[in-house]
Design a protein around this motif. Sequence first.
Motif, PDB file in Angstrom:
ATOM      1  N   MET A   1      40.445  32.543  46.523  1.00  0.00           N
ATOM      2  CA  MET A   1      40.194  31.885  45.270  1.00  0.00           C
ATOM      3  C   MET A   1      40.856  32.645  44.290  1.00  0.00           C
ATOM      4  N   ALA A   2      40.778  32.092  43.006  1.00  0.00           N
ATOM      5  CA  ALA A   2      41.376  32.820  41.776  1.00  0.00           C
ATOM      6  C   ALA A   2      40.191  33.085  41.295  1.00  0.00           C
ATOM      7  N   PRO A   3      40.487  34.687  40.698  1.00  0.00           N
ATOM      8  CA  PRO A   3      39.442  35.290  39.781  1.00  0.00           C
ATOM      9  C   PRO A   3      39.019  34.535  38.451  1.00  0.00           C
ATOM     10  N   ALA A   4      38.020  34.748  38.203  1.00  0.00           N
ATOM     11  CA  ALA A   4      37.533  34.061  36.870  1.00  0.00           C
ATOM     12  C   ALA A   4      38.361  34.262  35.725  1.00  0.00           C
ATOM     13  N   ALA A   5      38.472  32.990  34.949  1.00  0.00           N
ATOM     14  CA  ALA A   5      39.374  33.092  33.866  1.00  0.00           C
ATOM     15  C   ALA A   5      38.927  33.936  32.924  1.00  0.00           C
ATOM     16  N   ARG A  34      31.004  47.686  45.332  1.00  0.00           N
ATOM     17  CA  ARG A  34      32.065  46.601  44.936  1.00  0.00           C
ATOM     18  C   ARG A  34      31.233  45.362  45.270  1.00  0.00           C
ATOM     19  N   TYR A  35      31.178  44.455  44.071  1.00  0.00           N
ATOM     20  CA  TYR A  35      30.674  43.264  44.347  1.00  0.00           C
ATOM     21  C   TYR A  35      31.627  42.161  44.371  1.00  0.00           C
ATOM     22  N   VAL A  36      31.804  41.405  45.449  1.00  0.00           N
ATOM     23  CA  VAL A  36      32.765  40.325  45.723  1.00  0.00           C
ATOM     24  C   VAL A  36      32.221  38.896  45.312  1.00  0.00           C
ATOM     25  N   HIS A  37      32.581  38.259  44.082  1.00  0.00           N
ATOM     26  CA  HIS A  37      32.177  37.177  43.443  1.00  0.00           C
ATOM     27  C   HIS A  37      32.449  35.758  44.211  1.00  0.00           C
ATOM     28  N   ARG A  38      33.720  35.645  44.709  1.00  0.00           N
ATOM     29  CA  ARG A  38      34.337  34.624  45.387  1.00  0.00           C
ATOM     30  C   ARG A  38      34.894  34.706  46.719  1.00  0.00           C
ATOM     31  N   ASP A 113      29.810  30.190  36.301  1.00  0.00           N
ATOM     32  CA  ASP A 113      29.888  30.849  35.213  1.00  0.00           C
ATOM     33  C   ASP A 113      29.699  32.369  35.200  1.00  0.00           C
ATOM     34  N   GLY A 114      30.720  32.937  34.638  1.00  0.00           N
ATOM     35  CA  GLY A 114      30.526  34.394  34.835  1.00  0.00           C
ATOM     36  C   GLY A 114      31.564  34.943  35.716  1.00  0.00           C
ATOM     37  N   GLU A 125      26.385  32.770  37.075  1.00  0.00           N
ATOM     38  CA  GLU A 125      25.473  31.606  37.465  1.00  0.00           C
ATOM     39  C   GLU A 125      26.384  31.049  38.709  1.00  0.00           C
ATOM     40  N   LEU A 126      25.417  30.999  39.529  1.00  0.00           N
ATOM     41  CA  LEU A 126      25.993  30.139  40.918  1.00  0.00           C
ATOM     42  C   LEU A 126      25.347  28.895  41.248  1.00  0.00           C
ATOM     43  N   SER A 127      26.258  27.976  41.948  1.00  0.00           N
ATOM     44  CA  SER A 127      25.789  26.712  42.506  1.00  0.00           C
ATOM     45  C   SER A 127      25.835  26.784  43.968  1.00  0.00           C
ATOM     46  N   TRP A 128      24.497  26.250  44.575  1.00  0.00           N
ATOM     47  CA  TRP A 128      24.320  26.482  46.000  1.00  0.00           C
ATOM     48  C   TRP A 128      24.599  24.963  46.263  1.00  0.00           C
ATOM     49  N   ARG A 129      25.631  24.877  47.190  1.00  0.00           N
ATOM     50  CA  ARG A 129      26.142  23.574  47.522  1.00  0.00           C
ATOM     51  C   ARG A 129      26.175  23.055  49.005  1.00  0.00           C
ATOM     52  N   ALA A 130      25.983  22.002  49.380  1.00  0.00           N
ATOM     53  CA  ALA A 130      26.098  21.479  50.619  1.00  0.00           C
ATOM     54  C   ALA A 130      26.319  20.153  50.551  1.00  0.00           C
TER      55      ALA A 130
END
Length: 307
Positions: A1-5, A34-38, A113-114, A125-130
């Motif tokens: 996935m692409a990094p945050a804009a 190292r924190y992996v966001h995506r 977000d972020g 900000e994270l969205s927990w999705r299913a």
Amino acid sequence: MAPAAASPDRPPVPAGADGAAVTSLTAAGRVVGRYVHRPGLPGRLSPRPYLHPLTTLGGVPVTDFMPADHPHHLGVSVAVPDVAGRNFWGGPTFVRDRGHVELDDRGVQDVVDGPAGGADGFTEELSWRADGGELLRERRTVAVRPLDEDCWVLDLAFALTNPGPRTLSLGSPATNGRPGAGYGGFFWRAPSGPGRAAVFTADAEGETAVHGRTADWLALTGGPWTLVLAGATEETRRDPWFVRVADYPGVGSALAWAERLPVPPGATVARRIVTAVVDGRLGRAEADALARRLTGGTGGPAGPGPV
């Protein structure tokens, strides 16, 4: 996935070798994590942001990632095995009368977000999705700071809000018919070493004595390193510790130990864990003194909190 804009107040997050958006964390002028966001992970692992690798200031690894015994253990992460019947932990699902079985019920944590911040900490900000819908919205903060020449501190806080119109609940195998499991929430998978890890609190020692109990702080040591984890809020300190050292070294703070945790519409569940990452093997007296420094001796966090 692409990094945050990028934006005027948020620099772009660099992509790692695997293409994931990452933040390198530094303390005392050294890269300690190292924190992996995506992350680009398969769905069976319940993809989510994670911290790995983390090391001591001396460079000793203190996290494990996708180990053969539990491939869904991702360094340090926030994971819940049952959010309204959906698996945000990864691995098989526990079903009453059927045990652990593979179900297509896994969710994903997406960054919406972020991150906003830098090498010493950030918010996102994270969205927990299913199943195409959002079950939880999370605000997460991560901060690092040096404490001593052989110790740095990881400060991680998360707040889970139910954005929907109906009450949902959080659970684990312990609350779904399997006594004694109780995992879900903040979880740290440590590396295995040549000798067995040890775990203790101020008044108990060993997996059997510590697992499922509450304690203001807990220490996990694997020989050349020690982790001292402390609940930084009253709500966090009420959660029992989930502990493993016999099968593998890992520790977590359980959100739903004996009963499911309801989250009404618009309600928020917030927790904060502060962890000292130490070069060397500490004893109880040293760990207790360090925990008091982490919490200011009063149970609350010492020093600045997350950004």
